[in-house]
Design a protein around this motif. Structure first.
Motif, mmCIF file in Angstrom:
data_model
loop_
_atom_site.group_PDB
_atom_site.id
_atom_site.type_symbol
_atom_site.label_atom_id
_atom_site.label_comp_id
_atom_site.label_asym_id
_atom_site.label_seq_id
_atom_site.Cartn_x
_atom_site.Cartn_y
_atom_site.Cartn_z
ATOM 1 N N TYR A 101 -5.411 -0.829 -6.966
ATOM 2 C CA TYR A 101 -6.550 -1.590 -6.134
ATOM 3 C C TYR A 101 -6.579 -2.760 -6.752
ATOM 4 C CZ TYR A 101 -11.020 -3.417 -4.822
ATOM 5 O OH TYR A 101 -12.017 -4.086 -4.406
ATOM 6 N N LEU A 102 -6.502 -3.019 -7.948
ATOM 7 C CA LEU A 102 -6.650 -4.446 -8.555
ATOM 8 C C LEU A 102 -5.476 -5.401 -8.132
ATOM 9 C CD1 LEU A 102 -7.987 -3.885 -12.176
ATOM 10 C CD2 LEU A 102 -9.103 -5.120 -10.033
ATOM 11 N N VAL A 103 -4.295 -4.704 -8.175
ATOM 12 C CA VAL A 103 -3.090 -5.537 -7.737
ATOM 13 C C VAL A 103 -3.050 -5.962 -6.311
ATOM 14 C CG1 VAL A 103 -0.654 -5.131 -7.341
ATOM 15 C CG2 VAL A 103 -1.814 -4.280 -9.497
ATOM 16 N N LYS A 104 -3.319 -4.984 -5.534
ATOM 17 C CA LYS A 104 -3.632 -5.382 -3.994
ATOM 18 C C LYS A 104 -4.563 -6.389 -3.806
ATOM 19 C CE LYS A 104 -3.583 -2.307 -0.208
ATOM 20 N NZ LYS A 104 -3.981 -0.867 0.527
ATOM 21 N N LYS A 105 -5.806 -6.233 -4.364
ATOM 22 C CA LYS A 105 -6.839 -7.323 -4.325
ATOM 23 C C LYS A 105 -6.105 -8.712 -4.822
ATOM 24 C CE LYS A 105 -11.622 -8.057 -5.537
ATOM 25 N NZ LYS A 105 -11.934 -9.323 -5.897
ATOM 26 N N ALA A 106 -5.673 -8.635 -6.030
ATOM 27 C CA ALA A 106 -5.128 -9.990 -6.211
ATOM 28 C C ALA A 106 -4.131 -10.603 -5.352
ATOM 29 C CB ALA A 106 -4.439 -9.779 -7.814
ATOM 30 N N LEU A 107 -3.294 -9.727 -4.738
ATOM 31 C CA LEU A 107 -2.309 -10.127 -3.935
ATOM 32 C C LEU A 107 -3.053 -10.954 -2.478
ATOM 33 C CD1 LEU A 107 0.503 -7.456 -4.088
ATOM 34 C CD2 LEU A 107 0.687 -9.848 -5.017
ATOM 35 N N GLU A 158 -5.453 9.581 -13.374
ATOM 36 C CA GLU A 158 -5.431 9.286 -12.017
ATOM 37 C C GLU A 158 -6.196 8.068 -11.525
ATOM 38 O OE1 GLU A 158 -5.545 12.952 -10.224
ATOM 39 O OE2 GLU A 158 -3.620 13.685 -10.873
ATOM 40 N N LEU A 159 -7.492 8.229 -11.855
ATOM 41 C CA LEU A 159 -8.356 6.969 -11.613
ATOM 42 C C LEU A 159 -8.209 5.954 -12.086
ATOM 43 C CD1 LEU A 159 -11.146 6.681 -10.100
ATOM 44 C CD2 LEU A 159 -12.119 7.048 -12.593
ATOM 45 N N LYS A 160 -7.484 5.646 -13.170
ATOM 46 C CA LYS A 160 -6.938 4.534 -13.782
ATOM 47 C C LYS A 160 -5.960 3.969 -13.094
ATOM 48 C CE LYS A 160 -5.809 2.299 -18.320
ATOM 49 N NZ LYS A 160 -5.621 2.395 -19.651
#
Length: 74
Positions: free
Chosen positions: A49-55, A41-43
């Motif tokens: 989060y990383l996808v959101k940050k990249a966008l 779940e953490l992964k």
């Protein structure tokens, strides 16, 4: 985590197997299984989060590029 009992008797093994079967039947998870689920779940959260940050970063870069292009046109 418990270490494996090397001097276990047949009776001990049967008890352990019965406990495992009961746990499986009732749907209770072992500590190791709980930890594995928590890690998964953490992964998943981290990936989200990383996808959101990249966008977000891409949008910022695009805006910056457009601003520079506007300045050059003037």
């Amino acid at each position: 985590m418990k270490t494996k009992n090397l001097n276990a008797t047949v009776k001990d093994n049967a008890k352990q197997a019965a406990k495992a079967a009961k746990r499986k039947k009732t749907g209770k998870l072992s500590d190791l299984q709980k930890a594995a689920i928590k890690a998964a779940e953490l992964k998943k959260k981290q990936e989200k989060y990383l996808v959101k940050k990249a966008l977000k970063d891409n949008a910022k870069a695009k805006k910056k590029k457009e601003r520079i292009a506007k300045r050059k046109r003037r």
